[in-house]
Scaffold this motif. Structure first.
Motif, PDB file in Angstrom:
ATOM      1  N   ALA A 208      60.830  20.956  45.140  1.00 31.08           N
ATOM      2  CA  ALA A 208      61.429  21.805  44.602  1.00 31.08           C
ATOM      3  C   ALA A 208      62.893  22.309  45.067  1.00 31.08           C
ATOM      4  CB  ALA A 208      60.438  23.196  44.349  1.00 31.08           C
ATOM      5  N   HIS A 209      62.947  22.223  46.459  1.00 33.33           N
ATOM      6  CA  HIS A 209      64.143  22.662  47.126  1.00 33.33           C
ATOM      7  C   HIS A 209      65.150  21.832  46.795  1.00 33.33           C
ATOM      8  CE1 HIS A 209      66.914  24.052  50.181  1.00 33.33           C
ATOM      9  NE2 HIS A 209      66.708  22.939  50.882  1.00 33.33           N
ATOM     10  N   ILE A 210      64.898  20.580  47.098  1.00 34.74           N
ATOM     11  CA  ILE A 210      65.928  19.419  46.886  1.00 34.74           C
ATOM     12  C   ILE A 210      66.287  19.068  45.652  1.00 34.74           C
ATOM     13  CG2 ILE A 210      65.212  18.455  49.356  1.00 34.74           C
ATOM     14  CD1 ILE A 210      64.166  15.982  47.598  1.00 34.74           C
ATOM     15  N   SER A 211      65.876  19.542  44.604  1.00 31.19           N
ATOM     16  CA  SER A 211      65.970  19.066  43.337  1.00 31.19           C
ATOM     17  C   SER A 211      66.595  20.281  42.264  1.00 31.19           C
ATOM     18  CB  SER A 211      64.710  18.629  42.386  1.00 31.19           C
ATOM     19  OG  SER A 211      63.730  19.731  42.408  1.00 31.19           O
ATOM     20  N   SER A 216      66.090  28.193  47.591  1.00 31.49           N
ATOM     21  CA  SER A 216      66.812  28.336  48.835  1.00 31.49           C
ATOM     22  C   SER A 216      65.766  27.913  49.825  1.00 31.49           C
ATOM     23  CB  SER A 216      67.165  29.997  49.217  1.00 31.49           C
ATOM     24  OG  SER A 216      65.807  30.541  49.462  1.00 31.49           O
ATOM     25  N   LEU A 217      66.285  27.419  51.123  1.00 34.29           N
ATOM     26  CA  LEU A 217      65.403  26.886  52.032  1.00 34.29           C
ATOM     27  C   LEU A 217      64.687  28.124  52.612  1.00 34.29           C
ATOM     28  CD1 LEU A 217      64.829  24.333  53.816  1.00 34.29           C
ATOM     29  CD2 LEU A 217      66.573  25.171  55.544  1.00 34.29           C
ATOM     30  N   PRO A 225      62.517  36.900  54.090  1.00 34.14           N
ATOM     31  CA  PRO A 225      61.795  38.275  54.416  1.00 34.14           C
ATOM     32  C   PRO A 225      61.705  39.236  53.158  1.00 34.14           C
ATOM     33  CG  PRO A 225      64.076  38.235  55.131  1.00 34.14           C
ATOM     34  CD  PRO A 225      63.676  37.100  54.586  1.00 34.14           C
ATOM     35  N   ALA A 226      62.298  38.961  52.148  1.00 37.14           N
ATOM     36  CA  ALA A 226      62.305  39.998  50.963  1.00 37.14           C
ATOM     37  C   ALA A 226      61.832  39.165  49.658  1.00 37.14           C
ATOM     38  CB  ALA A 226      63.775  40.368  50.685  1.00 37.14           C
ATOM     39  N   THR A 227      61.497  39.866  48.661  1.00 38.81           N
ATOM     40  CA  THR A 227      61.051  39.369  47.524  1.00 38.81           C
ATOM     41  C   THR A 227      62.427  38.477  46.850  1.00 38.81           C
ATOM     42  OG1 THR A 227      59.665  41.215  47.019  1.00 38.81           O
ATOM     43  CG2 THR A 227      60.303  39.923  45.154  1.00 38.81           C
ATOM     44  N   VAL A 228      62.000  37.478  46.503  1.00 40.17           N
ATOM     45  CA  VAL A 228      62.845  36.503  45.860  1.00 40.17           C
ATOM     46  C   VAL A 228      62.833  36.366  44.327  1.00 40.17           C
ATOM     47  CG1 VAL A 228      63.682  34.213  45.207  1.00 40.17           C
ATOM     48  CG2 VAL A 228      63.341  35.072  47.610  1.00 40.17           C
TER      49      VAL A 228
END
Length: 344
Positions: A208-211, A216-217, A225-228
């Motif tokens: 999911a990250h690389i595509s 974000s990493l 640390p926070a809600t995304v």
């Protein structure tokens, strides 16, 4: 002179000790919910007995094996390691006609010395592989063969899906299977519901990250640390939970809210791509293991502990595809760790 008679207190103590011993002997080794996939696509891997010993050394109580190998199954006898055993795709058409011989040869011949948990009928074949049409008939036949042996409540029958079965996954509550996947999965999950078996799903935040530039990493590595993502009442700080809950939402949409999910693969490569570093692999897998150990479930299923099989035990030098495929291992074939991991 010693008496041969026992006091009531002594009898109670003996009874309690016997019960406790029985509980301990029945308990699988290792942390509940955490397994490691044992891939064998390498020409330099340790002998099967040494692999099983390595699992035991690190108290890894669950294993996934991608095809039956007699010597490997023999090595598992008496280990108390819970096993997912895959049915290879080349056997699906045969099993769609009858699974009696396959189950007798690859399961019953080792039970109960080998603790089979799930038989995975096909890996990532829905919806595009030609063999997808044979999955449900083969599942039914494997279940029937196990039932004939009285093992339908001990060994569950399922299939493994990958993330591409979801046409929509963001936000997680919008999770929905593609039309092509639904054609296969609707009757399959109805079968899983009737047999009280989970769906097996391979979930990879790495891909999911690389595509997707929006992943974000930190969101992929469990370090945000926070809600995304705020999805109604559900807050997500890592995409693993989001991907898992999107699959749960998809199951709900096809009327299978009672079907659980076992994460049959998840991991992070340590070489072969800019994001595939030793540090990232260590961070992801260590945080995934901690996540499983907490037993807190996901935002959508907070009371359902997650069962995860990390991919994979070893770097496998005969894997094909991208270079990263050879570098998902937690251990080198020498049995030395690729990077330090605390399994507990």
């Amino acid at each position: 002179m010693a008496s041969n008679s026992s006091t009531p207190e002594k009898m109670v103590n003996i009874a309690m000790a016997t019960i406790l011993f029985g509980i301990l002997m029945a308990r699988p080794t290792g942390a509940q919910g955490l397994g490691i996939c044992y891939g064998m696509l390498g020409n330099d891997l340790p002998p099967y007995s040494e692999v099983v010993a390595l699992y035991q050394q690190h108290n890894i109580g669950l294993m996934r094996m991608y095809f039956p190998v007699d010597d490997a199954l023999q090595a598992l006898r008496g280990s108390n390691i819970g096993l997912i055993l895959d049915v290879p795709r080349e056997h699906l058409q045969e099993l769609a006609s009858s699974a009696d011989s396959w189950v007798r040869t690859n399961v019953l011949a080792y039970w109960p010395d080998v603790k089979f948990r799930y038989i995975a009928v096909g890996n990532e074949l829905i919806p595009d592989a030609g063999e997808a049409q044979f999955i449900l008939p083969a599942m039914r036949n494997v279940y029937a063969a196990l039932s004939s042996a009285g093992l339908q409540n001990d060994i569950m029958v399922s299939t493994v899906v990958h993330g591409a079965v979801l046409g929509t996954s963001d936000p997680p509550s919008a999770g929905e299977f593609t039309g092509a996947a639904q054609a296969y999965l609707v009757p399959i999950v109805q079968f899983l519901s009737s047999t009280r078996a989970p769906l097996l799903a391979n979930i990879y935040p790495y891909f999911a990250h690389i595509s997707d530039d929006h992943v974000s990493l930190p969101y992929a590595l469990f370090t945000e640390p926070a809600t995304v993502v705020q999805d109604g009442p559900y807050s997500y700080q890592n995409i693993f939970d989001a991907m898992l809950d999107a699959t749960y939402a998809a199951l709900e949409k096809v009327g299978a809210s009672d079907v659980g999910i076992v994460v049959s693969e998840s991991g992070w490569p340590s070489a072969g791509h800019a994001a595939a570093t030793l540090e990232n692999a260590k961070t992801y897998n260590q945080n995934l293991i901690r996540h499983v150990k907490q037993g807190s479930g996901t935002p959508r299923r907070p009371d359902k502990a997650v069962e995860v099989y990390v991919f994979a035990m070893f770097n496998e030098n005969q894997k094909t595809g991208a270079e990263t495929e050879k570098h998902f291992g937690l251990f080198y074939p020498s049995k030395e760790p690729v990077y330090p991991i605390d399994f507990f």
